[in-house]
Design an enzyme around this catalytic site. Structure first.
Site, PDB file in Angstrom:
ATOM      1  N   ILE A 169      13.302 -63.128 -60.820  1.00 35.15           N
ATOM      2  CA  ILE A 169      12.162 -62.260 -61.119  1.00 35.15           C
ATOM      3  C   ILE A 169      12.773 -60.978 -61.674  1.00 35.15           C
ATOM      4  CG2 ILE A 169      12.093 -61.464 -58.692  1.00 35.15           C
ATOM      5  CD1 ILE A 169       9.094 -60.905 -59.057  1.00 35.15           C
ATOM      6  N   SER A 170      12.225 -60.486 -62.783  1.00 31.86           N
ATOM      7  CA  SER A 170      12.817 -59.322 -63.447  1.00 31.86           C
ATOM      8  C   SER A 170      12.662 -58.064 -62.600  1.00 31.86           C
ATOM      9  CB  SER A 170      12.163 -59.101 -64.805  1.00 31.86           C
ATOM     10  OG  SER A 170      12.346 -60.221 -65.637  1.00 31.86           O
ATOM     11  N   GLN A 171      13.564 -57.130 -62.871  1.00 28.33           N
ATOM     12  CA  GLN A 171      13.556 -55.823 -62.218  1.00 28.33           C
ATOM     13  C   GLN A 171      12.273 -55.068 -62.635  1.00 28.33           C
ATOM     14  OE1 GLN A 171      16.541 -53.623 -64.184  1.00 28.33           O
ATOM     15  NE2 GLN A 171      16.403 -51.842 -62.857  1.00 28.33           N
ATOM     16  N   ARG A 216       3.931 -57.426 -55.741  1.00 24.63           N
ATOM     17  CA  ARG A 216       5.165 -58.138 -56.113  1.00 24.63           C
ATOM     18  C   ARG A 216       5.660 -59.039 -54.979  1.00 24.63           C
ATOM     19  NH1 ARG A 216      11.055 -56.722 -57.000  1.00 24.63           N
ATOM     20  NH2 ARG A 216      11.679 -57.727 -58.950  1.00 24.63           N
TER      21      ARG A 216
END
Ligand code: SAH
Length: 207
Positions: free
Chosen positions: A59-61, A33
């Site tokens: 950016i998504s969790q 990530r």
């Protein structure tokens, strides 16, 4: 490597929050990530939070990425999946580890380019990125047995529902201030069932 241990801890946290699908957790464990986040924020790459990626997008969790894929997969085999809202490309990379073919659409050109460069070094052969309006879906590649929206609209565009296979599953955040994940399953040619799942928080879906 240090990042491997930190990433493993992130995956453990996601599992503790209730994600049980081992294939999804395993995929989360293999995608670096930190390679999707600007260097100034990379120390935060493995906290369970969304982070800014520019252009007012995020950016998504990790938890929600894993949860949505788990709900879409439902323990089955995914052959062709569509993601709306590539952003920096993180979720697309995770999806490519659990589905045979992945298509992802982004409407902001610089983010589409950013995702391309983030993903280049990972060399993922079963992932195709498209620039355009994801609300229209991707008729040339349809039908899909899974569709994930990474941005929230007031409703799920009909075009996307029409691009599901019978039995196909779509997971999307729906709502404005109060958003919920919705699972829509196509049960027939013109039949869909809907289920409202947990609350969530996403950037808006825009044409
Ligand atoms: N999937 C990303 C999250 C990206 S945030 C991740 O892995 O973290 C959501 C993205 O959806 C934003 O980049 C936004 O530009 C994009 N988006 C919003 N509306 C869209 C549309 N109609 N078509 C394609 N992308 C859209």
């Amino acid at each position: 490597m240090v990042s491997d241990a930190i990433r493993n801890a992130m995956v453990q946290r996601v599992a503790r929050q209730g994600v049980q699908d081992q294939l999804v957790l395993g995929a989360l464990n293999t995608v670096p990530r930190h390679g999707f986040i600007e260097p100034a924020l990379s120390a935060q790459a493995y906290i369970d939070a969304s982070l800014p990626i520019g252009h007012h997008q995020t950016i998504s969790q990790p938890y929600i990425v894993a949860r949505m894929i788990e709900v879409m997969r439902n323990g089955g085999q995914l052959s062709k999946v569509l993601e709306i809202g590539t952003g920096c490309g993180y979720q697309a990379a995770v999806l490519a580890r659990v589905a045979r073919d992945v298509y992802s659409i982004e409407r902001i050109r610089p983010l589409h380019e950013l995702a391309k460069s983030n993903l280049r070094q990972l060399r993922i052969p079963n992932l195709r990125l498209h620039y355009g309006d994801g609300m229209l879906g991707l008729p040339q590649a349809a039908p899909f047995d899974g569709i994930i929206l990474a941005a929230a609209g007031l409703e799920v565009p009909q075009a996307l529902l029409e691009q599901l296979t019978i039995g196909g599953r779509l997971v999307a955040p729906v709502g404005e201030r109060n958003q919920y994940l919705e699972l829509i399953v196509r049960t027939g040619k013109s039949e869909w069932t809907r289920e409202t799942l947990e609350s969530c928080h996403f950037v808006p879906l825009r044409a």
